[in-house]
Design an enzyme around this catalytic site. Structure first.
Site: not given
Length: 590
Positions: A231, A294
């Site tokens: 956002d 990751e």
């Protein structure tokens, strides 16, 4: 006599201009995905309190699997006082009881994955709620303390600091600063809130803020989410010194009336000013990109960034930053063939420069639904909400154009976002009573902007049930218009030519012909009377034609019709005609 579309090999009057080649990288799901936005409080209510919830979403996931979407994006469901429908977050690691529990979230995620639907969650990093523990600590601490350094606190100006630190205004209207009372009871510092006063802006120059949000990312990635819609992605870093600015912020700066666009694709949809699109945001997203790397499974970051020109927006999706950015220039372009060609051109060119897909969108929880925008006197213009006293859209014409626009969008290469209910053709609730409105825009603008409630009305699932099947009790947190009965899912499912079936067929064909990872070549050399009223392009082997009218368009006999946004009439010689405000997908026979 209808204009003809001469695109057969035997007719050399038309040519094609290739502007985008098929993607060589097809394994990353987000490059071509159709992603469905769920606004949780208005999707489906399982508890019966009239507010949608996570179990309600879980119970309706099969609808999305049948529709054929690849992923869902959930607007905020975090713990929140709900002053801005959950975009005022009090705890980023918990579910608000209004929507259920973390166990409910895990169950929803597990079922979605079992249906081969990925899940993107909203992240709100520009600001927290005033009820976040950090802000409580800031109010209890002294000026200059580490607790206050997490937010944008400043001393006031003028005698005794009684004036705000600068002249910035809130996106929702009114000043962007509020003054606090210090622990000793005296008037004190001011804090910045680019949105509501209950949404204080974080200071992203503070390493503690950056560390906290990387940990929030990992919390949800560990639970198995597939990505984050970020956002206000262009607003987290402010210009050094917070300089005064003579402009004003709004939900969509400069785009209330819409525009025919420009060569660089700009429509006025970009936020301007020293609080937007600062260079420092890119460092944040490079760090987040490493966090997502990751984890297995091509997790993605999606930018909600009202940035123009498109070449500048593309900087958010460089290879080491985010993966998608909503194309608000496309959303805010008027219903005009030349303007849409211009914005599509500019979008593909800008994103191709950085190796990113273009992410198309026509509606979301912040804008008037495109089924209503396209029925306005200026089709595609952008009022900030429509109320009973405002000029009303032509509902039938708006739906016709919306179906054509959606089919055109889904024929474009790249990723596409659908807003819940658009697969039903839902219009805006344009006669919602003002006393029902809950959007802070309504009161902060002193009742001059009606705001976003009209596009957030609960969905109709069953025409004959109370609340149209949204809730087992018939309760709805916003009232639904009577017209929703004819848009309910149960009267459209299995009905040939219904909006739902038009979308469902489009998603199936889009996948079958690999349009999301496809190409784009414009059809040039159209008849003079069609140059400004027809948008025609080829994606792989599929010809996509949108007729903006006013007259009908004649399809060549050697085209095989694949799909159309409306039923197509036949000419006296049995040739297929494409009426105004209609899109068709076709290919050469044989």
């Amino acid at each position: 006599m209808p204009s003809a579309l001469p695109v057969s090999p035997a007719d050399t009057s038309t040519t094609t201009t290739l502007v985008h080649t098929p993607s060589a990288r097809t394994s990353e799901w987000w490059r071509s995905a159709v992603i469905y936005q769920i606004y949780p409080r208005s999707f489906a209510d399982a508890s019966g309190d009239g507010i949608g919830d996570l179990p309600g979403i879980t119970g309706r996931l099969k609808h999305l699997a049948r529709l054929g979407v690849d992923a869902v994006w959930l607007s905020p469901f975090y713990r929140s006082p709900q002053h801005d429908a959950g975009y005022d977050v009090a705890d980023y690691r918990d579910v608000d009881p209004l929507f259920g529990t973390l166990d409910d979230f895990d169950e929803m995620l597990t079922k979605a994955h079992a249906l081969d639907i990925r899940v993107i969650v909203d992240l709100v990093p520009n600001h927290t709620s005033t009820e976040h523990v950090w802000f409580g600590q800031a109010l209890a601490a002294d000026p200059g303390s580490p607790e206050r350094a997490r937010y944008v606190f400043r001393d006031g100006t003028g005698p005794e600091g009684a004036e705000p630190p600068n002249n910035w205004t809130s996106v929702f209207g009114g000043p962007a600063w509020s003054r606090v009372t210090e622990p000793d009871g005296t008037p004190g510092q001011w804090y910045l809130h680019l949105f509501d006063e209950t949404q204080p802006d974080l200071d992203w120059d503070n390493p503690e803020v950056r560390t906290e949000f990387e940990q929030v990312l990992r919390f949800w990635l560990d639970r198995g989410v597939d990505g984050f819609r970020v956002d206000v992605a262009h607003g987290m870093v402010k210009a050094e010194g917070l300089p005064d600015w003579t402009g004003t912020s709004s939900m969509i700066d400069g785009a209330h009336e819409g525009t025919a666009g420009s060569e660089d694709g700009s429509t006025g949809a970009g936020n301007q000013g020293p609080m937007w699109d600062q260079e420092g945001v890119h460092e944040i997203y490079r760090a987040w990109n490493q966090v997502l790397a990751e984890y297995e499974g091509d997790r993605c970051l999606v930018a909600e960034a009202w940035v123009e020109p498109l070449a500048r927006l593309a900087r958010y999706v460089r290879p080491d930053e985010m993966h998608q950015a909503f194309n608000f220039s496309f959303l805010t372009t008027l219903w005009d063939a030349r303007a849409l060609r211009s914005v599509v051109n500019a979008s593909l060119e800008a994103n191709d420069e950085v190796g990113a897909p273009t992410t198309w969108v026509l509606s979301n929880h912040d804008v008037v639904r495109h089924a209503s925008r396209l029925g306005l006197e200026i089709p595609g213009s952008k009022p900030n909400g429509i109320g009973a006293g405002d000029p009303q859209p032509d509902e039938e014409l708006g739906l016709r154009r919306a179906r054509a626009a959606s089919l055109m969008m889904l024929g474009l290469p790249g990723s596409a976002y659908l807003y819940q209910g658009e697969e039903l053709g839902l219009p805006e609730h344009t006669t919602l009573a003002d006393e029902e409105r809950q959007d802070p825009t309504w009161w902060r603008s002193e009742h001059t902007e009606r705001g976003r409630d009209g596009c957030r009305v609960p969905l109709p699932w069953a025409a004959e049930e109370p609340g149209y099947g949204f809730s087992p009790t018939g309760s709805t947190w916003l009232s639904q218009p009577d017209s929703f009965a004819r848009y309910a899912l149960d009267v459209q499912r299995g009905t040939p030519g219904s909006t739902y079936e038009v979308y469902r067929s489009a998603l199936r064909l889009r996948r079958e012909f690999s349009l999301g990872t496809g190409s784009l070549a414009w059809v040039d050399g159209l008849p003079a009377d069609a140059e400004s009223t027809v948008l025609a392009f080829v994606n792989r082997e599929v010809l996509v034609v949108t007729n903006f009218g006013p007259g009908a368009l004649r399809l060549p006999a050697d085209l095989e019709l694949l799909h159309a946004s409306q039923d197509l009439p036949l000419a006296e010689d049995d040739a297929v005609l494409v009426p105004a405000d209609t899109t068709v997908w076709a290919r050469l026979r044989g």
